[in-house]
Design an enzyme around this catalytic site. Structure first.
Site, PDB file in Angstrom:
ATOM      1  N   ASN A 116       0.836  -1.208   0.000  1.00 17.30           N
ATOM      2  CA  ASN A 116       0.000   0.000   0.000  1.00 17.30           C
ATOM      3  C   ASN A 116       0.865   1.250   0.000  1.00 17.30           C
ATOM      4  O   ASN A 116       1.952   1.279   0.546  1.00 17.30           O
ATOM      5  CB  ASN A 116      -0.963  -0.008   1.197  1.00 17.30           C
ATOM      6  CG  ASN A 116      -0.386   0.672   2.423  1.00 17.30           C
ATOM      7  OD1 ASN A 116      -0.453   1.890   2.558  1.00 17.30           O
ATOM      8  ND2 ASN A 116       0.209  -0.114   3.311  1.00 17.30           N
ATOM      9  N   PHE A 120      -1.609   8.119   4.231  1.00 20.83           N
ATOM     10  CA  PHE A 120      -2.368   8.727   5.345  1.00 20.83           C
ATOM     11  C   PHE A 120      -3.595   9.500   4.859  1.00 20.83           C
ATOM     12  O   PHE A 120      -3.800  10.662   5.224  1.00 20.83           O
ATOM     13  CB  PHE A 120      -1.487   9.685   6.169  1.00 20.83           C
ATOM     14  CG  PHE A 120      -0.389   9.044   6.971  1.00 20.83           C
ATOM     15  CD1 PHE A 120      -0.373   7.682   7.235  1.00 20.83           C
ATOM     16  CD2 PHE A 120       0.651   9.832   7.480  1.00 20.83           C
ATOM     17  CE1 PHE A 120       0.645   7.115   7.983  1.00 20.83           C
ATOM     18  CE2 PHE A 120       1.668   9.270   8.234  1.00 20.83           C
ATOM     19  CZ  PHE A 120       1.671   7.909   8.483  1.00 20.83           C
ATOM     20  N   SER A 182       5.711   4.924   8.655  1.00 23.31           N
ATOM     21  CA  SER A 182       5.049   4.613   7.388  1.00 23.31           C
ATOM     22  C   SER A 182       5.934   5.083   6.243  1.00 23.31           C
ATOM     23  O   SER A 182       6.481   6.181   6.295  1.00 23.31           O
ATOM     24  CB  SER A 182       3.685   5.301   7.309  1.00 23.31           C
ATOM     25  OG  SER A 182       2.812   4.707   8.228  1.00 23.31           O
ATOM     26  N   ASN A 184       5.074   5.973   3.260  1.00 24.04           N
ATOM     27  CA  ASN A 184       4.387   6.698   2.195  1.00 24.04           C
ATOM     28  C   ASN A 184       4.253   8.194   2.418  1.00 24.04           C
ATOM     29  O   ASN A 184       3.588   8.870   1.651  1.00 24.04           O
ATOM     30  CB  ASN A 184       3.010   6.074   1.969  1.00 24.04           C
ATOM     31  CG  ASN A 184       3.125   4.601   1.633  1.00 24.04           C
ATOM     32  OD1 ASN A 184       3.910   4.226   0.764  1.00 24.04           O
ATOM     33  ND2 ASN A 184       2.400   3.767   2.344  1.00 24.04           N
ATOM     34  N   THR A 185       4.854   8.717   3.476  1.00 25.86           N
ATOM     35  CA  THR A 185       4.933  10.162   3.676  1.00 25.86           C
ATOM     36  C   THR A 185       6.401  10.527   3.596  1.00 25.86           C
ATOM     37  O   THR A 185       7.189  10.080   4.435  1.00 25.86           O
ATOM     38  CB  THR A 185       4.354  10.570   5.050  1.00 25.86           C
ATOM     39  OG1 THR A 185       2.969  10.218   5.085  1.00 25.86           O
ATOM     40  CG2 THR A 185       4.487  12.067   5.301  1.00 25.86           C
ATOM     41  N   LYS A 222       5.757   3.655  17.013  1.00 27.07           N
ATOM     42  CA  LYS A 222       5.686   2.527  16.062  1.00 27.07           C
ATOM     43  C   LYS A 222       6.855   2.627  15.093  1.00 27.07           C
ATOM     44  O   LYS A 222       7.063   3.681  14.480  1.00 27.07           O
ATOM     45  CB  LYS A 222       4.355   2.578  15.313  1.00 27.07           C
ATOM     46  CG  LYS A 222       4.175   1.414  14.330  1.00 27.07           C
ATOM     47  CD  LYS A 222       2.737   1.306  13.882  1.00 27.07           C
ATOM     48  CE  LYS A 222       2.544   0.195  12.858  1.00 27.07           C
ATOM     49  NZ  LYS A 222       1.151   0.076  12.436  1.00 27.07           N
ATOM     50  N   ASN A 251       5.871  -1.642  11.406  1.00 28.14           N
ATOM     51  CA  ASN A 251       5.081  -1.143  10.286  1.00 28.14           C
ATOM     52  C   ASN A 251       5.399  -1.976   9.039  1.00 28.14           C
ATOM     53  O   ASN A 251       6.050  -3.012   9.149  1.00 28.14           O
ATOM     54  CB  ASN A 251       5.414   0.341  10.059  1.00 28.14           C
ATOM     55  CG  ASN A 251       4.205   1.131   9.597  1.00 28.14           C
ATOM     56  OD1 ASN A 251       3.526   0.716   8.648  1.00 28.14           O
ATOM     57  ND2 ASN A 251       3.923   2.235  10.252  1.00 28.14           N
TER      58      ASN A 251
END
Ligand SMILES: Cc1cc2nc3c(=O)[nH]c(=O)nc-3n(C[C@H](O)[C@H](O)[C@H](O)COP(=O)(O)O)c2cc1C
Length: 369
Positions: A116, A120, A182, A184-185, A222, A251
């Site tokens: 994915n 966010f 994460s 994706n940022t 996390k 994660n």
């Protein structure tokens, strides 16, 4: 039954559409009193021996839903109805944002994995706080709130964005998670470096204490499975130094090499975080390493590739007091949490441990001797 349905309907559908469809059904079922009572009785049977005390909270059991599934806190009762002992909502960012362009969620069915790059997508801390404040819980469950950085906010201003979310959300959180992992940022994972993480966690702690004065909101961080081992150690040491309550490991991963992926290379090459079965080994490794470093001083939460009761049991033996899952829920369906609880109770009964708490870290302690 679910597997048949998955093959017939979900597998043919775009992954994000399938998620929204299933999500709608769960929310709907949770709104109908007779139905939700029936579903909960079938899917969320309680086991006395699995009762868990963690982070100063009493829970029905150790197994919860990982962050990312219910980003906006709209289905907490629905997920409790399906047997999750805690529901971690979010990631919520300071401001609302749409996330990355679609398509951004991919199923690697042959690998029992997902990729994915949602980025966010969420309604932002003000809207989610208002929803949590208005919530009238049907089922008793623990609610974790996972917060992250708004994409448009510069890395240098990250702390202020997390503080904004904390001020709005801490009062509604049984526990709070600072997500710095994460993929994706852009730049988010740089916040895992101790020189960035120390001021960030300190600022969030202070904001939580300022906002919620009648109790101490447990604070967790996390982390990514892609951290080098010495960086895992550094985060562990920092967590102890700052008096953090917990670490969530892990994660999703940006790795693709060496995971033995069987899916078509066009899928494997999609950018984003990989979750599910291929993540199992590294997540367990990071967890064991953390336990070796912090022992019982900090609550560890094991997540990444937990597909069944045996995986959950292995996380507990490695040092996890709490265990979470996401990707396997997509593949296993509504019986996922029930199967884990049943299998955990059986494993505990067959083990030399009197309580689940006694089993936490038992393998890691043995290995260290
Ligand atoms: C579609 C998707 C979205 C996710 N979104 C988030 C998120 O917003 N925040 C977060 O901390 N983790 C997020 N995660 C990561 C999960 O919480 C979990 O750490 C990871 O998927 C590993 O567990 P699993 O193998 O059981 O899926 C997401 C995972 C998936 C598959």
């Amino acid at each position: 039954m679910y597997k048949f349905f998955f093959q017939l309907v979900f597998k043919r559908m775009d992954a994000e559409r399938a998620h929204h469809l299933a999500f709608r059904w769960i929310r709907l079922a949770a709104r109908i009193p007779v139905l939700r009572t029936f579903v909960a009785a079938a899917l969320a049977p309680r086991y006395k021996e699995l009762r868990t005390e963690a982070l100063g909270l009493r829970m029905h059991g150790p197994f919860g839903l990982a962050a990312g599934f219910d980003k906006n806190a709209v289905a907490i009762d629905g997920m409790a109805m399906l047997g999750f002992d805690h529901v971690e909502i979010g990631t919520v960012t300071g401001e609302a944002q749409p996330g990355n362009p679609k398509k951004r969620l991919f199923r690697l069915v042959a690998d029992r994995a997902l990729i994915n790059r949602m980025g966010f997508n969420n309604e932002g801390s003000a809207a989610v706080a208002a929803r949590l404040a208005a919530r009238n819980p049907v089922f008793r469950t623990t609610v974790g709130v996972n917060i992250g950085k708004t994409k448009a906010v510069a890395e240098a201003d990250a702390a202020a964005d997390y503080v904004k979310s904390t001020e709005r959300l801490a009062a509604h959180a049984d526990y709070l998670v600072v997500n710095v992992s994460s993929p994706n940022t852009p730049g988010l994972r740089n916040l895992q470096a101790t020189e960035s993480l120390r001021p960030l966690l300190t600022a969030v702690r202070e904001a939580a204490d300022r906002t919620v004065t009648h109790r101490r909101v447990p604070l967790l961080v996390k982390i990514a499975p892609d951290l080098a081992d010495e960086d895992v150690d550094a985060v562990a040491d920092l967590a102890v130094e700052l008096g953090l309550d917990g670490i969530i490991a892990t994660n999703t991963t940006i790795a693709r090499e060496g995971l033995g992926l069987k899916s078509p290379s066009s899928l494997v090459k999609e950018t984003g975080g990989l979750s599910g079965a291929p993540l199992k080994e590294r997540s367990l490794e990071v967890l064991s390493r953390l336990y070796g470093r912090v022992g019982d001083r900090i609550t560890l939460v094991g997540v990444g590739g937990v597909e069944n009761a045996e995986d959950a049991w292995q996380r507990i033996l490695a040092g996890a007091t709490l265990v979470q899952g996401y990707s396997a829920f997509i593949y296993e369906g509504p019986l996922y949490a029930r199967a884990i609880h049943k299998g955990l109770a059986a494993r505990l009964a067959a083990s030399p441990y009197a309580t689940l708490a006694d089993a936490v870290g038992a393998e890691s302690r043995k290995a260290a001797k």
